[in-house]
Scaffold this active site. Structure first.
Site, short mmCIF file in Angstrom:
data_model
loop_
_atom_site.label_atom_id
_atom_site.label_comp_id
_atom_site.label_asym_id
_atom_site.label_seq_id
_atom_site.Cartn_x
_atom_site.Cartn_y
_atom_site.Cartn_z
N GLU A 174 35.99 -44.27 -54.25
CA GLU A 174 36.70 -43.00 -54.34
C GLU A 174 38.22 -43.15 -54.26
O GLU A 174 38.94 -42.16 -54.13
CB GLU A 174 36.21 -42.05 -53.25
N HIS A 249 35.84 -36.83 -48.23
CA HIS A 249 36.70 -38.02 -48.22
C HIS A 249 37.34 -38.13 -46.83
O HIS A 249 37.55 -37.13 -46.15
CB HIS A 249 37.81 -37.93 -49.28
N CYS A 371 45.66 -34.62 -51.44
CA CYS A 371 44.76 -34.90 -52.56
C CYS A 371 45.52 -35.02 -53.87
O CYS A 371 45.10 -35.73 -54.79
CB CYS A 371 43.71 -33.79 -52.69
#
Length: 448
Positions: A174, A249, A371
């Site tokens: 990720e 995450h 993000c």
């Protein structure tokens, strides 16, 4: 200082929509099928970039990927023109249509894992694009991300762009959303902290509600390919409770910069984290800023995206004068707001100011300020080698804002994705961007 961190923010694309495709991302699921505002989303992202630039930080951007992305549908047996495939998807499987129109590359923290030249061993900055294979709408990004990074960081003397890891469940990756670099100063050797949700081979200790996206095997593979030694990389498991609460995450429950690790009490598995603290304590003067669950409940931390704030050193790299770029939702959450007030009164810790930014369109889809950016530590020669088309200046931001205002829609409803006019409009918008940046044949449709 000549070695600094540059934030490359994802430029939010014209197909920004709320399709609710990200299982385990509570905001994405909560706002599924609502109308989005692509114009507001892109302008909010650019305003954040402008704010950081005005504060003295160096800033770049990553352009949106081509959407719709129909190559994956052709691999699944759909045939005909692009418009015909869109009509087939709209009639037969609207969820696949949402997938190929997803604007999720805006969240640049998932673009790649980055190792600076001070750590890589060969004097180059290394990038591994994330394969993002646990969510189908993001797994289609990897190839384009590799191309984009190779265009931005296009000097092989200074940069090494790896291929994404194999698209195998054992190596689910990720990107930087599960990776932090800890160091005393940007120019000093650092330690890469990789956070994973599952081992890859061992199925024990899994979250009960939502999937663990990152595997330890993937993190170890990235560390090896970037030339990190066993002393330069540490691995820690994310707490299953955090994942099940919506921290898909690690950057939803922890953020680090320099010697500072700012994290929620339930971010990490205790026994793993105690080992990490011992390992890191032997290498650098680690400053831990834990937030107690009683002070800020995990649910509040995730809802407000407190830890998805950008933790920044001063523009000159001073680690004793740090700044938190937090989503405006933090100011509106009672426990988080009270905590931040107490934090700023504690002069034993290095965070000296908190700036709130409005990125509500991104937040509604499950991504906060952190993000939206990929952090890249660069020395002066490497900064000079970056493709200048992707570096932010006041004039560049103004030009991008004008482009957004001219081409982006104010409202986008789920049914609009089936409109052939929107297909044409989306590609014309990207064509205008490449003209603005003087890029030739950047997108696949431009070379057909």
């Amino acid at each position: 200082m000549s070695i600094l961190e540059v934030n490359f923010d994802g430029l939010i694309g014209p197909t920004h929509n709320y399709s609710g495709l990200s299982f385990g991302n509570l905001a994405s699921e909560r706002n599924a099928q609502l109308r989005s505002n692509p114009k507001a989303a892109a302008l909010q992202g650019l305003a954040k970039m402008r704010q950081l630039l005005s504060l003295g930080y160096q800033q770049g951007f990553i352009p949106p990927q081509q959407r719709p992305q129909l190559d994956s549908m052709r691999q699944l047996g759909f045939t005909g023109s692009d418009q015909q495939i869109i009509q087939q998807l709209a009639k037969q499987n609207p969820r696949l249509l949402s997938m190929v129109y997803s604007a999720s590359p805006m969240w640049a923290a998932n673009a790649a894992t980055v190792t600076p030249s001070t750590d890589s061993g060969d004097g180059r900055v290394h990038f591994t694009p994330a394969n993002l294979l646990t969510t189908p709408h993001r797994a289609i990004e990897a190839e384009a991300t590799q191309h984009t990074l190779a265009t931005i960081f296009n000097d092989p003397q200074h940069f090494k762009i790896h291929a994404p890891l194999p698209a195998n469940n054992l190596f689910a990756d990720e990107g930087a959303a599960n990776h932090s670099r800890l160091c005393q100063h940007y120019g000093d050797p650092g330690v890469a902290m990789f956070v994973y949700g599952r081992d890859g081979l061992d199925s024990a200790n899994q979250p009960a509600r939502f999937p663990a996206r990152q595997t330890r095997l993937a993190s170890e593979a990235v560390a090896r390919s970037h030339g990190l030694t066993a002393q330069q990389a540490v691995f820690c498991r994310q707490h299953p409770t955090a994942i099940d609460a919506g921290a898909f995450h690690n950057d939803v429950v922890a953020v680090a910069n320099g010697p500072v690790l700012f994290f929620h009490q339930l971010a990490f598995v205790d026994k793993d984290f105690e080992t990490i603290k011992q390992q890191l304590g032997n290498k650098l003067n680690l400053q831990l800023l834990p937030v107690n669950h009683q002070e800020v409940p995990l649910e509040d931390a995730i809802k407000s995206y407190l830890f998805n704030s950008q933790l920044l050193a001063a523009p000159d790299g001073d680690m004793t004068n740090m700044r938190l770029i937090a989503p405006s939702e933090c100011a509106q959450n009672k426990s988080v707001s009270a905590y931040l007030e107490r934090l700023l009164q504690d002069h034993q810790q290095p965070i000296r100011s908190v700036d709130f930014v409005d990125v509500r369109q991104s937040m509604s889809n499950g991504g906060g300020p952190a993000c939206l950016r990929l952090r890249v530590v660069l020395n002066a020669q490497q900064r000079a080698a970056v493709n200048p088309a992707f570096l932010i200046t006041e004039d560049r931001i103004t030009a991008l804002e004008d482009w957004v205002k001219q081409h982006y829609r104010d409202q986008l409803a789920p049914e609009d994705l089936a409109d052939p006019a929107f297909y044409t409009e989306s590609l014309e918008t990207l064509e205008a961007l490449t003209q603005l940046l003087n890029l030739k044949n950047f997108y696949p449709f431009q070379s057909h």
